[in-house]
Design a protein around this motif. Structure first.
Motif, PDB file in Angstrom:
ATOM      1  N   LYS A  19       0.846  -1.187   0.000  1.00 25.85           N
ATOM      2  CA  LYS A  19       0.000   0.000   0.000  1.00 25.85           C
ATOM      3  C   LYS A  19       0.879   1.233   0.000  1.00 25.85           C
ATOM      4  O   LYS A  19       1.960   1.247   0.583  1.00 25.85           O
ATOM      5  N   TYR A  20       0.401   2.255  -0.654  1.00 24.76           N
ATOM      6  CA  TYR A  20       1.135   3.510  -0.664  1.00 24.76           C
ATOM      7  C   TYR A  20       0.137   4.659  -0.772  1.00 24.76           C
ATOM      8  O   TYR A  20      -1.053   4.467  -1.019  1.00 24.76           O
ATOM      9  N   ALA A  21       0.628   5.901  -0.561  1.00 24.30           N
ATOM     10  CA  ALA A  21      -0.206   7.102  -0.650  1.00 24.30           C
ATOM     11  C   ALA A  21       0.465   8.105  -1.564  1.00 24.30           C
ATOM     12  O   ALA A  21       1.701   8.169  -1.638  1.00 24.30           O
ATOM     13  N   LEU A  22      -0.344   8.867  -2.293  1.00 29.37           N
ATOM     14  CA  LEU A  22       0.163   9.887  -3.200  1.00 29.37           C
ATOM     15  C   LEU A  22       0.072  11.262  -2.561  1.00 29.37           C
ATOM     16  O   LEU A  22      -0.900  11.594  -1.901  1.00 29.37           O
ATOM     17  N   ARG A  23       1.120  12.048  -2.779  1.00 33.92           N
ATOM     18  CA  ARG A  23       1.104  13.449  -2.348  1.00 33.92           C
ATOM     19  C   ARG A  23       1.881  14.247  -3.375  1.00 33.92           C
ATOM     20  O   ARG A  23       3.060  13.969  -3.599  1.00 33.92           O
ATOM     21  N   GLU A  24       1.218  15.207  -3.976  1.00 29.36           N
ATOM     22  CA  GLU A  24       1.819  16.025  -5.032  1.00 29.36           C
ATOM     23  C   GLU A  24       2.451  15.145  -6.105  1.00 29.36           C
ATOM     24  O   GLU A  24       3.594  15.356  -6.537  1.00 29.36           O
ATOM     25  N   GLU A  25       1.681  14.120  -6.494  1.00 28.64           N
ATOM     26  CA  GLU A  25       2.046  13.183  -7.569  1.00 28.64           C
ATOM     27  C   GLU A  25       3.225  12.284  -7.213  1.00 28.64           C
ATOM     28  O   GLU A  25       3.728  11.536  -8.072  1.00 28.64           O
ATOM     29  N   ASN A  26       3.665  12.316  -5.968  1.00 28.64           N
ATOM     30  CA  ASN A  26       4.729  11.417  -5.514  1.00 28.64           C
ATOM     31  C   ASN A  26       4.123  10.327  -4.639  1.00 28.64           C
ATOM     32  O   ASN A  26       3.214  10.577  -3.849  1.00 28.64           O
ATOM     33  N   ALA A  27       4.650   9.127  -4.787  1.00 32.19           N
ATOM     34  CA  ALA A  27       4.160   7.987  -4.022  1.00 32.19           C
ATOM     35  C   ALA A  27       5.044   7.756  -2.798  1.00 32.19           C
ATOM     36  O   ALA A  27       6.268   7.860  -2.861  1.00 32.19           O
ATOM     37  N   TYR A  28       4.376   7.451  -1.671  1.00 30.79           N
ATOM     38  CA  TYR A  28       5.082   7.189  -0.421  1.00 30.79           C
ATOM     39  C   TYR A  28       4.551   5.897   0.171  1.00 30.79           C
ATOM     40  O   TYR A  28       3.338   5.625   0.100  1.00 30.79           O
ATOM     41  N   CYS A  29       5.447   5.131   0.802  1.00 33.42           N
ATOM     42  CA  CYS A  29       4.951   3.989   1.553  1.00 33.42           C
ATOM     43  C   CYS A  29       4.161   4.512   2.741  1.00 33.42           C
ATOM     44  O   CYS A  29       4.317   5.667   3.146  1.00 33.42           O
ATOM     45  N   VAL A  30       3.299   3.680   3.306  1.00 33.93           N
ATOM     46  CA  VAL A  30       2.423   4.126   4.379  1.00 33.93           C
ATOM     47  C   VAL A  30       3.227   4.650   5.565  1.00 33.93           C
ATOM     48  O   VAL A  30       2.892   5.684   6.162  1.00 33.93           O
ATOM     49  N   THR A  31       4.319   3.946   5.919  1.00 35.04           N
ATOM     50  CA  THR A  31       5.126   4.351   7.075  1.00 35.04           C
ATOM     51  C   THR A  31       5.708   5.744   6.876  1.00 35.04           C
ATOM     52  O   THR A  31       5.625   6.610   7.764  1.00 35.04           O
ATOM     53  N   PHE A  37       3.607  13.304   6.928  1.00 39.76           N
ATOM     54  CA  PHE A  37       2.463  14.170   6.621  1.00 39.76           C
ATOM     55  C   PHE A  37       1.237  14.003   7.525  1.00 39.76           C
ATOM     56  O   PHE A  37       0.329  14.830   7.483  1.00 39.76           O
ATOM     57  N   ALA A  38       1.176  12.942   8.322  1.00 42.29           N
ATOM     58  CA  ALA A  38      -0.033  12.715   9.112  1.00 42.29           C
ATOM     59  C   ALA A  38      -0.232  13.841  10.133  1.00 42.29           C
ATOM     60  O   ALA A  38       0.697  14.243  10.828  1.00 42.29           O
ATOM     61  N   SER A  39      -1.472  14.359  10.207  1.00 44.78           N
ATOM     62  CA  SER A  39      -1.800  15.410  11.170  1.00 44.78           C
ATOM     63  C   SER A  39      -2.058  14.798  12.538  1.00 44.78           C
ATOM     64  O   SER A  39      -2.645  13.716  12.648  1.00 44.78           O
ATOM     65  N   PRO A  40      -1.639  15.479  13.617  1.00 41.59           N
ATOM     66  CA  PRO A  40      -1.947  14.969  14.957  1.00 41.59           C
ATOM     67  C   PRO A  40      -3.423  15.242  15.298  1.00 41.59           C
ATOM     68  O   PRO A  40      -3.957  16.294  14.979  1.00 41.59           O
ATOM     69  N   CYS A  41      -4.033  14.296  15.953  1.00 41.77           N
ATOM     70  CA  CYS A  41      -5.435  14.433  16.354  1.00 41.77           C
ATOM     71  C   CYS A  41      -5.543  15.405  17.532  1.00 41.77           C
ATOM     72  O   CYS A  41      -4.768  15.317  18.486  1.00 41.77           O
ATOM     73  N   GLU A  42      -6.489  16.345  17.446  1.00 41.67           N
ATOM     74  CA  GLU A  42      -6.688  17.319  18.519  1.00 41.67           C
ATOM     75  C   GLU A  42      -7.061  16.658  19.837  1.00 41.67           C
ATOM     76  O   GLU A  42      -6.746  17.166  20.910  1.00 41.67           O
ATOM     77  N   GLU A  43      -7.735  15.518  19.766  1.00 40.56           N
ATOM     78  CA  GLU A  43      -8.229  14.870  20.966  1.00 40.56           C
ATOM     79  C   GLU A  43      -7.188  13.968  21.609  1.00 40.56           C
ATOM     80  O   GLU A  43      -6.815  14.140  22.763  1.00 40.56           O
ATOM     81  N   CYS A  44      -6.695  12.985  20.837  1.00 42.93           N
ATOM     82  CA  CYS A  44      -5.791  11.984  21.423  1.00 42.93           C
ATOM     83  C   CYS A  44      -4.320  12.287  21.173  1.00 42.93           C
ATOM     84  O   CYS A  44      -3.446  11.598  21.720  1.00 42.93           O
ATOM     85  N   LYS A  45      -4.041  13.292  20.327  1.00 48.96           N
ATOM     86  CA  LYS A  45      -2.683  13.729  20.010  1.00 48.96           C
ATOM     87  C   LYS A  45      -1.890  12.720  19.181  1.00 48.96           C
ATOM     88  O   LYS A  45      -0.715  12.966  18.870  1.00 48.96           O
ATOM     89  N   GLN A  46      -2.505  11.606  18.804  1.00 48.38           N
ATOM     90  CA  GLN A  46      -1.832  10.613  17.969  1.00 48.38           C
ATOM     91  C   GLN A  46      -1.979  11.005  16.496  1.00 48.38           C
ATOM     92  O   GLN A  46      -2.956  11.656  16.115  1.00 48.38           O
ATOM     93  N   PRO A  47      -1.027  10.586  15.650  1.00 50.56           N
ATOM     94  CA  PRO A  47      -1.144  10.914  14.219  1.00 50.56           C
ATOM     95  C   PRO A  47      -2.355  10.230  13.592  1.00 50.56           C
ATOM     96  O   PRO A  47      -2.713   9.119  13.962  1.00 50.56           O
ATOM     97  N   ILE A  48      -2.951  10.923  12.654  1.00 55.63           N
ATOM     98  CA  ILE A  48      -4.088  10.360  11.923  1.00 55.63           C
ATOM     99  C   ILE A  48      -3.512   9.691  10.687  1.00 55.63           C
ATOM    100  O   ILE A  48      -3.155  10.364   9.709  1.00 55.63           O
ATOM    101  N   GLU A  49      -3.365   8.389  10.754  1.00 58.90           N
ATOM    102  CA  GLU A  49      -2.672   7.641   9.690  1.00 58.90           C
ATOM    103  C   GLU A  49      -3.478   7.663   8.406  1.00 58.90           C
ATOM    104  O   GLU A  49      -4.689   7.919   8.406  1.00 58.90           O
ATOM    105  N   CYS A  50      -2.797   7.366   7.318  1.00 61.66           N
ATOM    106  CA  CYS A  50      -3.432   7.509   6.010  1.00 61.66           C
ATOM    107  C   CYS A  50      -4.579   6.530   5.794  1.00 61.66           C
ATOM    108  O   CYS A  50      -5.413   6.739   4.927  1.00 61.66           O
ATOM    109  N   ASP A  51      -4.613   5.436   6.560  1.00 60.78           N
ATOM    110  CA  ASP A  51      -5.738   4.513   6.411  1.00 60.78           C
ATOM    111  C   ASP A  51      -6.886   4.837   7.366  1.00 60.78           C
ATOM    112  O   ASP A  51      -7.846   4.091   7.481  1.00 60.78           O
ATOM    113  N   SER A  52      -6.779   6.006   8.086  1.00 61.47           N
ATOM    114  CA  SER A  52      -7.855   6.478   8.968  1.00 61.47           C
ATOM    115  C   SER A  52      -8.504   7.713   8.339  1.00 61.47           C
ATOM    116  O   SER A  52      -7.869   8.461   7.595  1.00 61.47           O
ATOM    117  N   LYS A  53      -9.741   7.935   8.689  1.00 66.65           N
ATOM    118  CA  LYS A  53     -10.449   9.097   8.172  1.00 66.65           C
ATOM    119  C   LYS A  53     -10.022  10.333   8.963  1.00 66.65           C
ATOM    120  O   LYS A  53     -10.028  10.329  10.191  1.00 66.65           O
TER     121      LYS A  53
END
Length: 280
Positions: A19-31, A37-53
């Motif tokens: 699995k991979y994710a695209l950002r600005e036409e570049n592909a990245y592995c999930v890790t 790029f994952a944003s930290p969650c305001e509530e739990c402070k954990q990163p919002i991974e690409c397979d999470s909404k």
């Protein structure tokens, strides 16, 4: 996404079958994508991974499971909510804590509903009506009486005084003369038509006159100073044989002593004290 041909743009590891994710036409592995790029969650402070909404509001991010009311903890996903001091609240909790109460029905004015404000109080739009005809007041002119609001036509019909002179409604101020209401601008001297509101005046045959007009038209003239005698302010005057004097003018014609309350003698047109009259 799953790749069969490219490498991770950051770690250069093959993405084939991964699995991979695209950002600005570049592909990245999930890790790599999550760490970069994952944003930290305001509530739990954990990163919002690409397979999470990732739920975003005004530049802030939440996991779907963390996007909930700060007070009652109910999920806000796909539900209306409000923000207060950076806290997210469901509409019910926001209303209980912060919404205005309607002055008329005392119920909460819900966020998003139209609120009418008048003299520091709030109303539902449907409650802000004329007390008599029940028609909405909206932004129309209104008049308040005994904490109730009325449209202008209803107030004029049921409460307003009508000027004794012009018969039109007195909307503010006014004066009372002979137990009748008058507009200030209608309450004028019967002689010169000068406004009398706040001025001294004298009544004659049910009509008000300014001091000047009354003096010219009706006042007796002092036999000594020849000026009008108006009796304003409780001033005293003396009357004798169809002649009148101001109290301060009723003096002996020779020695000028006051004759008010004293015996006096007459000599032709003069009034004299006993001493001067006896010496004549």
């Amino acid at each position: 996404m799953t790749s069969n041909q490219t490498d991770c743009h950051y770690c250069l590891q093959s993405l084939r079958g991964r699995k991979y994710a695209l950002r600005e036409e570049n592909a990245y592995c999930v890790t790599c994508y999550d760490s970069l790029f994952a944003s930290p969650c305001e509530e739990c402070k954990q990163p919002i991974e690409c397979d999470s909404k990732d739920l975003a509001y005004k530049g802030r991010h939440w996991h779907e499971r963390c996007f909930k009311c700060s007070k009652c903890s109910r999920s806000l996903v796909e539900k209306p909510f409000a923000a207060k001091d950076e806290l997210l609240l469901c509409t019910e909790c926001y209303s209980d804590e912060y919404s205005s109460k309607c002055f008329h029905c005392q119920k909460t004015i819900m966020p998003g509903s139209r609120k009418m404000e008048f003299k520091g109080s709030s109303w539902h739009e449907s409650c802000f009506v004329c007390q008599y005809c029940r028609q909405p007041l909206g932004t129309k002119p209104l008049i308040t009486k005994d904490n109730e609001n009325y449209c202008v036509p209803c107030f004029e019909k049921h409460f307003a005084h009508h000027c004794y002179s012009c018969k039109k409604v007195i909307t503010s101020g006014g004066v009372t003369y002979h137990d009748q209401p008058w507009h200030k601008e209608c309450f004028v001297c019967a002689g010169c038509k000068t406004q009398l509101s706040g001025q001294r005046f004298i009544s004659k045959d049910e009509y008000p006159y300014c001091v000047d007009c009354f003096s010219k038209l009706y006042a007796k003239k002092c036999a000594a100073c020849k000026k009008p005698i108006t009796a304003l302010g409780g001033a005293k005057f003396i009357s004798f044989e169809e002649r009148q004097w101001h109290g301060e003018c009723f003096n002996c014609a020779k020695c000028s002593v006051s004759l008010v309350g004293q015996g006096f003698l007459t000599q032709q047109d003069d009034v004299l004290c006993h001493e001067c009259g006896s010496a004549s």
